[in-house]
Design a protein around this motif. Structure first.
Motif, short mmCIF file in Angstrom:
data_model
loop_
_atom_site.label_atom_id
_atom_site.label_comp_id
_atom_site.label_asym_id
_atom_site.label_seq_id
_atom_site.Cartn_x
_atom_site.Cartn_y
_atom_site.Cartn_z
N GLY A 91 10.57 -0.77 -27.23
CA GLY A 91 10.61 0.42 -28.07
C GLY A 91 11.59 0.22 -29.21
O GLY A 91 11.48 -0.74 -29.97
N SER A 92 12.57 1.07 -29.30
CA SER A 92 13.56 0.97 -30.37
C SER A 92 14.77 0.13 -29.97
O SER A 92 15.66 -0.10 -30.78
CB SER A 92 14.04 2.37 -30.77
OG SER A 92 14.67 3.01 -29.66
N ARG A 93 14.81 -0.35 -28.73
CA ARG A 93 15.96 -1.10 -28.24
C ARG A 93 15.75 -2.59 -28.39
O ARG A 93 14.67 -3.11 -28.15
CB ARG A 93 16.23 -0.78 -26.77
CG ARG A 93 16.78 0.61 -26.52
CD ARG A 93 17.47 0.67 -25.17
NE ARG A 93 18.57 -0.28 -25.07
CZ ARG A 93 19.30 -0.45 -23.97
NH1 ARG A 93 19.01 0.24 -22.87
NH2 ARG A 93 20.30 -1.31 -23.94
N LEU B 229 15.65 -4.08 -17.77
CA LEU B 229 14.35 -3.81 -17.15
C LEU B 229 14.53 -3.11 -15.81
O LEU B 229 13.76 -2.21 -15.46
CB LEU B 229 13.59 -5.12 -16.97
CG LEU B 229 13.16 -5.84 -18.24
CD1 LEU B 229 12.51 -7.18 -17.91
CD2 LEU B 229 12.22 -4.98 -19.08
N GLU B 230 15.56 -3.49 -15.08
CA GLU B 230 15.80 -2.86 -13.78
C GLU B 230 16.19 -1.39 -13.95
O GLU B 230 15.75 -0.53 -13.18
CB GLU B 230 16.91 -3.62 -13.05
CG GLU B 230 17.09 -3.21 -11.61
CD GLU B 230 16.05 -3.79 -10.66
OE1 GLU B 230 16.33 -3.87 -9.47
OE2 GLU B 230 14.93 -4.14 -11.11
N GLU B 231 16.99 -1.11 -14.96
CA GLU B 231 17.48 0.25 -15.15
C GLU B 231 16.44 1.13 -15.87
O GLU B 231 16.33 2.33 -15.60
CB GLU B 231 18.78 0.21 -15.94
CG GLU B 231 19.93 -0.40 -15.14
CD GLU B 231 21.07 -0.91 -16.01
OE1 GLU B 231 21.06 -0.62 -17.23
OE2 GLU B 231 21.95 -1.61 -15.46
N ALA B 232 15.67 0.53 -16.78
CA ALA B 232 14.70 1.31 -17.55
C ALA B 232 13.42 1.59 -16.77
O ALA B 232 12.73 2.57 -17.04
CB ALA B 232 14.36 0.58 -18.85
N ARG C 148 9.36 0.62 -10.70
CA ARG C 148 8.59 -0.60 -10.54
C ARG C 148 9.32 -1.57 -9.61
O ARG C 148 10.51 -1.37 -9.30
CB ARG C 148 8.31 -1.23 -11.90
CG ARG C 148 7.37 -0.36 -12.75
CD ARG C 148 7.15 -0.94 -14.13
NE ARG C 148 6.19 -0.14 -14.90
CZ ARG C 148 4.89 -0.39 -14.95
NH1 ARG C 148 4.39 -1.41 -14.26
NH2 ARG C 148 4.09 0.38 -15.68
N PRO C 149 8.66 -2.63 -9.14
CA PRO C 149 9.30 -3.55 -8.19
C PRO C 149 10.66 -4.03 -8.69
O PRO C 149 10.85 -4.27 -9.89
CB PRO C 149 8.30 -4.70 -8.10
CG PRO C 149 6.97 -4.06 -8.37
CD PRO C 149 7.25 -3.00 -9.40
N THR C 150 11.59 -4.17 -7.78
CA THR C 150 12.96 -4.47 -8.14
C THR C 150 13.18 -5.96 -8.41
O THR C 150 12.63 -6.82 -7.71
CB THR C 150 13.94 -4.00 -7.06
OG1 THR C 150 15.27 -4.36 -7.43
CG2 THR C 150 13.62 -4.61 -5.70
#
Length: 231
Positions: free
Chosen positions: A62-64, A76-79, A83-85
């Motif tokens: 996105g914008s990040r 990816l884990e926090e956003a 979804r699978p960890t």
């Protein structure tokens, strides 16, 4: 939101070879996220991320904009927690960070000795000039002199992997029953060698090679969609 992975390529822009970019590719696949890949050559890196990038991979979500493979995995884990960890619990993240430091300190220097000249030969001329200048300055020797010692690097590489063998004797992945980001860290290093060098670093009966083949089969055999380097 759209996701774009900026990843390092040589003269063949369809053949990404960076170990750090492969970590992120595999992480995106585990998360089941849709993404696009943008090929970038060494001399093009300063144009990425609005001119602020110095290394790859860079992920645009996105914008990040996120730089650094481990920071991308954490993002990816926090956003996408539904979804699978990538890490499992908190200890899993610490375990992955330890393995990343170990791979960077113990394996990457040996891979450099093995493959640095072959990497150079995969690049376009402007990138070859940049790569030779920066790597010879960093290594304190010509690429040719560095590569002459690669026969000595092979047994050291095999010996360094002994703790990994001990783990893989007891479980199919470094992350346990299923692959985690910790697996992708080591996978990235071995995929790097596979894609840039014809020099064999693992015996076919090595438990690490069996694990690597298992990782190549993940996510629709994504790793195998890029053939191994041929002499």
């Amino acid at each position: 939101m759209s996701i774009t992975l900026y990843e390092l390529v040589g003269s063949d822009e369809t053949r990404p070879f960076s170990p750090h970019c492969w970590k992120v590719r595999m992480a995106l696949e585990l998360k089941g996220l849709s993404y696009e890949c943008e090929p970038v050559r060494f001399t093009e890196i300063p144009t990425v991320a609005d001119g602020s990038a110095r290394t790859l991979p860079v992920l645009r979500d996105g914008s990040r904009l996120i730089v650094d493979s481990f920071k991308i995995a954490e993002h990816l884990e926090e956003a996408y927690p539904e979804r699978p960890t990538l890490f499992g619990d908190g200890a899993g993240r610490a375990y992955a960070r330890f393995i990343e430091k170990w791979v960077l300190m113990e394996l990457h220097p040996l891979i450099t000795r093995i493959a640095v000249r072959e990497i150079h030969d995969l690049l376009d001329l402007p990138d070859q000039n940049y790569f030779r200048r920066t790597r010879e300055m960093r290594l304190g020797a010509t690429l040719e002199d560095v590569t002459r010692s690669r026969d000595e690097a092979r047994p050291k590489f095999a010996s360094a992997l002994q703790p990994v063998r001990a783990v893989l004797d007891e479980q199919p992945f470094l992350g346990g029953a299923e692959p985690r980001f910790v697996d992708f860290i080591l996978f990235g290093a071995l995929q790097w060698v596979r894609l840039v060098s014809t020099f064999p670093v693992l015996a076919k009966d090595d438990v690490v090679d069996i694990w690597f083949e298992r990782c190549l089969d993940l996510y629709g055999s994504l790793g195998r969609s890029y053939p191994a380097c041929e002499g």
